[in-house]
Design a protein around this motif. Sequence first.
Motif, PDB file in Angstrom:
ATOM      1  N   PHE A 220      53.914  42.318  29.799  1.00  0.00           N
ATOM      2  CA  PHE A 220      52.890  42.097  30.834  1.00  0.00           C
ATOM      3  C   PHE A 220      53.161  42.971  32.056  1.00  0.00           C
ATOM      4  N   GLU A 221      54.443  43.054  32.432  1.00  0.00           N
ATOM      5  CA  GLU A 221      54.816  43.841  33.610  1.00  0.00           C
ATOM      6  C   GLU A 221      54.432  45.310  33.414  1.00  0.00           C
TER       7      GLU A 221
ATOM      8  N   VAL B  79      48.317  39.404  36.777  1.00  0.00           N
ATOM      9  CA  VAL B  79      49.073  39.230  35.540  1.00  0.00           C
ATOM     10  C   VAL B  79      50.030  38.061  35.759  1.00  0.00           C
ATOM     11  N   ARG B  80      49.794  36.959  35.048  1.00  0.00           N
ATOM     12  CA  ARG B  80      50.591  35.743  35.248  1.00  0.00           C
ATOM     13  C   ARG B  80      51.888  35.789  34.461  1.00  0.00           C
ATOM     14  N   THR B  81      52.986  35.436  35.115  1.00  0.00           N
ATOM     15  CA  THR B  81      54.244  35.353  34.354  1.00  0.00           C
ATOM     16  C   THR B  81      54.194  34.103  33.480  1.00  0.00           C
ATOM     17  N   THR B  82      54.849  34.188  32.328  1.00  0.00           N
ATOM     18  CA  THR B  82      54.696  33.112  31.349  1.00  0.00           C
ATOM     19  C   THR B  82      56.007  32.465  30.922  1.00  0.00           C
TER      20      THR B  82
ATOM     21  N   LEU C 246      42.222  38.997  34.653  1.00  0.00           N
ATOM     22  CA  LEU C 246      43.387  38.120  34.621  1.00  0.00           C
ATOM     23  C   LEU C 246      44.037  38.186  33.240  1.00  0.00           C
ATOM     24  N   VAL C 247      45.336  38.438  33.224  1.00  0.00           N
ATOM     25  CA  VAL C 247      46.069  38.443  31.958  1.00  0.00           C
ATOM     26  C   VAL C 247      47.023  37.257  31.977  1.00  0.00           C
ATOM     27  N   GLY C 248      46.956  36.431  30.942  1.00  0.00           N
ATOM     28  CA  GLY C 248      47.830  35.264  30.902  1.00  0.00           C
ATOM     29  C   GLY C 248      48.113  34.846  29.470  1.00  0.00           C
ATOM     30  N   ALA C 249      48.985  33.875  29.306  1.00  0.00           N
ATOM     31  CA  ALA C 249      49.293  33.378  27.965  1.00  0.00           C
ATOM     32  C   ALA C 249      49.712  31.924  28.057  1.00  0.00           C
TER      33      ALA C 249
END
Length: 273
Positions: free
Chosen positions: A114-115, A134-137, A169-172
């Motif tokens: 993601f980073e 970009v959300r940390t997961t 938005l990027v997430g998981a």
Amino acid sequence: SKLLHAQIGMEREIATATDELARKNAALEAASVAKARFLAAASHDLRQPLYALTLFSSGLAVDEFDPVRLNRIAHIQECVESLDHLFSELLDLSRLDTGAMKAAPRDLSLDEVFEEVSVNFRMVAEQHDLRLVVRTTDLWVNTDRTMLARILNNLVSNALRYTRCGGVLVGARRREDGQVRIDVWDTGLGIPKEHVDHIFDEFYRVESGPEAGRPEGTRRGLGLGLSTVQRLAGLLGTRATVTSKPGRGSVFSLTLPEVLPNPLPEAPPVAAP
Ligand code: ADP
């Protein structure tokens, strides 16, 4: 004996037809390999002069003070970038066609990938006044890192290109079934219902005006990005899916098997005094 005769005749016909089919198959395969080789060679050779163009145009930009000329140089640079993107898509496609791409899955931290994606697109988002979150997961998955990065880069690049305001938005998140679901959301143009089932097809594009307000002639796609995404996803044993609301935005998703985080390497024992 009449029956036997007929049966022998039929068997012969079947054998001839099978031979013919095998011949046609071989010819098709040869054509497909030739096509892939041509694509690889062509896109490789075409990229060389682009490197020169990139270099020279950035040199020009350094020496230039006239805003009109600077603007033109910037436009040239965008076109070069766009061509480079197209050639890299063609190269990817030919590598996929020849089966040259093999997945090498390992356990990896999703946040690391993601980073990387976030760094790649931070500037692009800023330039177009879009937010990229970009959300940390803290999640780990078992997959091929390069292929996952390629997939996400493609999805985020699309999301930014087809969004005029708002952002991406990027997430998981972890699912019940041991899979991690990764989502790329955008607040963009969305995809009309009649096109949704086709956008993963090779060379399929939704015909629209100038893309997402970008200057005409820059960053026009070939309609290969999503088909590459889907084929890479296939190599990773998964599938990309989309839900979209025209005028509101889209979410592209895929799932990957979750694994437990790798423990940090053990600290060396402290030597006794
Ligand atoms: P292209 O190079 O045209 O972007 P893609 O295969 O990446 O090719 O996408 C196919 C089509 O799907 C695009 O032409 C576009 O219309 C649509 N599309 C892809 N991503 C998005 C998105 N995030 N929002 C809206 N439309 C999209």
